[in-house]
Write a protein that holds these residues in place. Structure first.
Motif, PDB file in Angstrom:
ATOM      1  N   LEU A 184     103.694  68.669  49.128  1.00 44.35           N
ATOM      2  CA  LEU A 184     104.308  69.446  48.057  1.00 44.35           C
ATOM      3  C   LEU A 184     105.450  68.683  47.388  1.00 44.35           C
ATOM      4  N   ALA A 185     106.144  67.832  48.155  1.00 42.97           N
ATOM      5  CA  ALA A 185     107.284  67.101  47.604  1.00 42.97           C
ATOM      6  C   ALA A 185     106.867  65.944  46.709  1.00 42.97           C
ATOM      7  N   SER A 192     105.132  66.968  38.487  1.00 46.88           N
ATOM      8  CA  SER A 192     104.745  67.486  37.173  1.00 46.88           C
ATOM      9  C   SER A 192     103.231  67.624  37.041  1.00 46.88           C
ATOM     10  N   VAL A 193     102.466  66.938  37.905  1.00 46.37           N
ATOM     11  CA  VAL A 193     101.008  67.043  37.837  1.00 46.37           C
ATOM     12  C   VAL A 193     100.499  68.261  38.604  1.00 46.37           C
ATOM     13  N   LEU A 194     101.362  68.934  39.346  1.00 42.49           N
ATOM     14  CA  LEU A 194     100.947  70.089  40.139  1.00 42.49           C
ATOM     15  C   LEU A 194     100.834  71.331  39.254  1.00 42.49           C
ATOM     16  N   PRO A 195     100.004  72.288  39.644  1.00 34.84           N
ATOM     17  CA  PRO A 195      99.950  73.566  38.920  1.00 34.84           C
ATOM     18  C   PRO A 195     101.327  74.237  38.934  1.00 34.84           C
ATOM     19  N   GLY A 196     101.595  75.049  37.930  1.00 33.28           N
ATOM     20  CA  GLY A 196     102.911  75.660  37.766  1.00 33.28           C
ATOM     21  C   GLY A 196     103.493  76.319  39.008  1.00 33.28           C
ATOM     22  N   PRO A 197     102.781  77.254  39.656  1.00 34.87           N
ATOM     23  CA  PRO A 197     103.339  77.907  40.850  1.00 34.87           C
ATOM     24  C   PRO A 197     103.605  76.929  41.996  1.00 34.87           C
TER      25      PRO A 197
END
Length: 264
Positions: A184-185, A192-197
């Motif tokens: 997650l880190a 920034s490439v991760l989904p919003g939540p």
């Protein structure tokens, strides 16, 4: 307790964990084998994919952070796991030490091991891939390591709390939890490439900010304003909460009799 008694209680845990670690054959795999394999495999992958030096540095910083945090966190988790495995939990809490001595003593050993890993991987990265992890200087390196060690302490103490509450059923968290936090880190990619939540969860993890601040020295613009200040502030809050949760878990285990069930 006087300051001398506080130091002696923590030092007793340092000695205990050091002796147990040296006697454990897997200690050397945790300390040398897996971190070296990790850096070599990721470094060779960056060569195969033809990444730029900046992109390679981005990924290798994450790999080194993974090894440092994992080694240090496991040592903190061993503060409880060693007693659970040896069925001596009740004896640990009958001794004149508190939760703070148990976790701080284990953390000191973990930081020493983590520092050894960092130096070793820094030398390996410079030799094999011309990656100068120490190039940013003493201050940024110290802040980066402090962030790794604080994250390791927080996760390790929470693992201790889970083991205290659920016994051997929670052992898997010692290995699974830190990997989830590191994913997650953003150890291998910007959040920034991760989904919003998911990105929102990542923004609540202190290590996210320490990685961001350190990578800024290798050509990547920071995604956050004042990442170090934010990282240390979050670490302080989580450290207090983790300590409180562990103490509450110990009290709960005493009331339910689980401490005696995990002992002989």
């Amino acid at each position: 307790m006087s300051w001398r008694a506080e130091l002696l209680a923590s030092w007793a845990v340092v000695v205990r964990n050091t002796i147990m670690g040296v006697r454990n054959v897997f200690f050397f795999f945790e300390l040398l084998f897996w971190p070296i394999v990790g850096v070599l495999s990721i470094g060779l992958m960056t060569r195969f994919l033809g990444l730029t030096p900046e992109q390679g540095a981005f990924v290798l910083v994450g790999t080194i952070a993974l090894s440092v945090v994992n080694v240090c966190q496991l040592e903190v988790a061993y503060a409880m796991l060693l007693d659970v495995w040896s069925k001596s939990v009740k004896h640990q809490f009958m001794a004149p030490i508190g939760v703070r001595h148990l976790t701080i003593g284990a953390w000191l050993v973990g930081m020493l091991r983590g520092l050894v890993i960092f130096v070793l991987l820094a030398a390996l990265g410079a030799w094999a891939f011309d990656f100068r992890v120490l190039a940013p200087g003493v201050g940024p390196v110290a802040a980066f390591l402090a962030g790794c060690f604080l994250t390791a302490w927080i996760v390790g103490v929470l693992v201790c709390a889970l083991v205290t509450l659920f016994g051997t059923r929670a052992e898997a968290f010692a290995w699974a939890s830190v990997n989830l936090v590191l994913v997650l880190a953003g150890i291998y990619y910007p959040i920034s490439v991760l989904p919003g939540p998911v990105a929102a969860i990542a923004a609540a993890i202190p290590l996210t900010y320490f990685l961001d601040a350190y990578r800024a020295h290798f050509g990547f613009p920071s995604e956050f304003a004042m990442p170090l200040a934010t990282g240390f502030a979050l670490s302080a809050v989580y450290a207090v909460l983790a300590h409180w949760v562990f103490r509450a878990a110990v009290e709960r285990a005493r009331q339910t009799g689980l401490l005696l069930k995990m002992s002989e």
